[in-house]
Design an enzyme around this catalytic site. Structure first.
Site, PDB file in Angstrom:
ATOM      1  N   GLU A   1       0.887  -1.169   0.000  1.00 58.97           N
ATOM      2  CA  GLU A   1       0.000   0.000   0.000  1.00 58.97           C
ATOM      3  C   GLU A   1       0.921   1.214   0.000  1.00 58.97           C
ATOM      4  O   GLU A   1       1.285   1.732   1.039  1.00 58.97           O
ATOM      5  CB  GLU A   1      -0.919  -0.032   1.222  1.00 58.97           C
ATOM      6  CG  GLU A   1      -2.106   0.918   1.102  1.00 58.97           C
ATOM      7  CD  GLU A   1      -1.759   2.331   1.529  1.00 58.97           C
ATOM      8  OE1 GLU A   1      -1.113   3.064   0.726  1.00 58.97           O
ATOM      9  OE2 GLU A   1      -2.109   2.703   2.652  1.00 58.97           O
TER      10      GLU A   1
ATOM     11  N   GLU B   1       5.113  10.890  -1.022  1.00 51.72           N
ATOM     12  CA  GLU B   1       5.863   9.932  -0.209  1.00 51.72           C
ATOM     13  C   GLU B   1       6.949   9.264  -1.042  1.00 51.72           C
ATOM     14  O   GLU B   1       7.976   8.878  -0.530  1.00 51.72           O
ATOM     15  CB  GLU B   1       4.981   8.871   0.451  1.00 51.72           C
ATOM     16  CG  GLU B   1       3.939   9.428   1.403  1.00 51.72           C
ATOM     17  CD  GLU B   1       3.137   8.339   2.091  1.00 51.72           C
ATOM     18  OE1 GLU B   1       3.694   7.249   2.329  1.00 51.72           O
ATOM     19  OE2 GLU B   1       1.955   8.589   2.399  1.00 51.72           O
TER      20      GLU B   1
END
Length: 399
Positions: free
Chosen positions: A152, A161
């Site tokens: 994920e 990210e």
């Protein structure tokens, strides 16, 4: 969580903790097959506590998509197979893969929360199947190639990210030819939105802050002969950048969208490259807005699918959709606030990693003579104001 206040507070605390930490220089793995920087300690600190994972565990759209994708495709993709879970967090995906019949699961987690995965594995009676590796996947050494990679990895605007870098490296290094990626496909989408009240609030906030600044500057000059006014332009620029150069992250009601979304990026996780994710630009065009309703916002979101590979298709495809039309998720949506309203002209949208902190994104939108740049960071802000805009619009329509 969905759009709960608890989730907003949790993310705000996590973001504050990140900003307060000391940045470590990105290091390189001597054993890795990539010259990309490793995930930084600052980034890993965003996920180091169990508390940091509550928002994700409460996100039932996220949980259901991964659970259903693994369970419904257990026979074709997991039974008797070797699975690598990249960024295992609290170990949930590794546990589900083992329960789906995997012969061996490697759960890789570099943040502090990895200390709790073994406890979770033992609580589910899976210690003989799941091997926990507490290090960056860029530095890990496995005893074998794997059949499936689950992760994920998605962040705000899909790519914030930059965790997908780790997933791609793991794919290139450890996935068998013909192996399967979970998720298998990803898309990033964009649509125009009308945000008149939201825009007005931001301008009023800037004006109010500058009025307070002028009062302070006058008082300090009167009392101490300090020329604080010398910093006025810089102070105003800071407020302006906060409103118009940083992405707003929060639930945007679908009623505020003004055209069908355009696809910015579409990726097959079995073949996509780093450059295709982080070094691109594309042109999109939306319908010209009505003259009485200027459009000062662009709303971005993503969806991912679990459909297997061309050689090993899924028995049943599962989709995780984070659009304003779908049930809310902890990712919400990413909104870019425009000083100039859209006019129906083509837009060029470009994306790259932030050069100073590669986990953040730089997004640029340009059209003709104007261009605007935005930072997509860990900050979660704006959702409550968007909801107020939607409620006000509904009230006007009903009046």
């Amino acid at each position: 969580a969905t759009a709960s206040r608890c989730m907003h507070v949790a993310l705000a605390i996590a973001a504050a903790s990140t900003r307060a930490s000391v940045e470590m220089a990105p290091s390189k793995s001597p054993g890795a097959s990539s010259d990309r920087p490793l995930p930084t300690d600052t980034y890993l600190s965003e996920y180091s506590k169990i508390f940091d994972h509550i928002g994700m565990l409460e996100d039932m759209q996220r949980m259901a998509a991964y659970h259903d994708a693994i369970k419904r495709n257990a026979a074709v993709h997991f039974k008797g197979k070797v699975v690598l879970d990249v960024g295992s967090g609290t170990g949930v995906l590794a546990i589900w893969a083992a329960q789906a019949g995997a012969r061996r699961v490697y759960a890789v987690e570099a943040s502090g929360v990895g200390a709790h995965i073994q406890t979770m594995v033992e609580a589910h009676g899976l210690a003989d199947t799941v091997t926990v590796l507490r290090e960056r996947v860029e530095q890990v050494e496995l005893a074998e190639q794997v059949d499936v990679i689950v992760s994920e990895w998605m962040g705000y605007f899909l790519l914030r990210e930059s965790m997908v870098e780790s997933v791609l490296l793991a794919r290139d290094r450890w996935l068998k030819p013909g192996g399967v990626m979970y998720p298998s496909h990803a898309r990033l989408l964009l649509a125009p939105s009308a945000l008149p009240r939201f825009l007005l609030r931001r301008r009023e906030e800037i004006a109010s802050s500058m009025h307070a600044w002028e009062q302070l500057a006058a008082e300090l000059r009167s009392k101490y002969s300090l020329r604080l006014d010398a910093l006025q332009a810089a102070y105003e620029r800071e407020h302006h950048e906060y409103a118009f150069s940083e992405a707003w992250q929060g639930i945007l009601p679908a009623s505020l969208l003004r055209d069908e979304p355009q696809v910015l990026l579409e990726a097959d996780m079995h073949s996509v490259t780093h450059a295709q994710f982080f070094d691109w630009q594309t042109e999109v065009q939306f319908a010209p807005p009505h003259a009485d309703e200027p459009q000062h916002g662009l709303c971005g979101w993503f969806d991912v699918r679990f459909c297997g590979s061309e050689s090993q298709p899924a028995h049943e495809c599962v989709e995780l959709d984070t659009s304003p039309e779908a049930p809310p998720t902890h990712w919400a949506q990413t909104t870019l606030l425009l000083e100039r309203p859209l006019d129906g002209s083509p837009l060029v949208v470009a994306l790259a990693q932030n050069s100073g902190f590669h986990h953040d994104l730089n997004v640029t939108v340009s059209s003709g003579a104007w261009s605007a740049s935005y930072a997509v960071t860990a900050d979660f802000r704006g959702g409550e104001d968007f909801l107020e805009d939607a409620e006000a619009e509904t009230g006007e329509e009903g009046a």
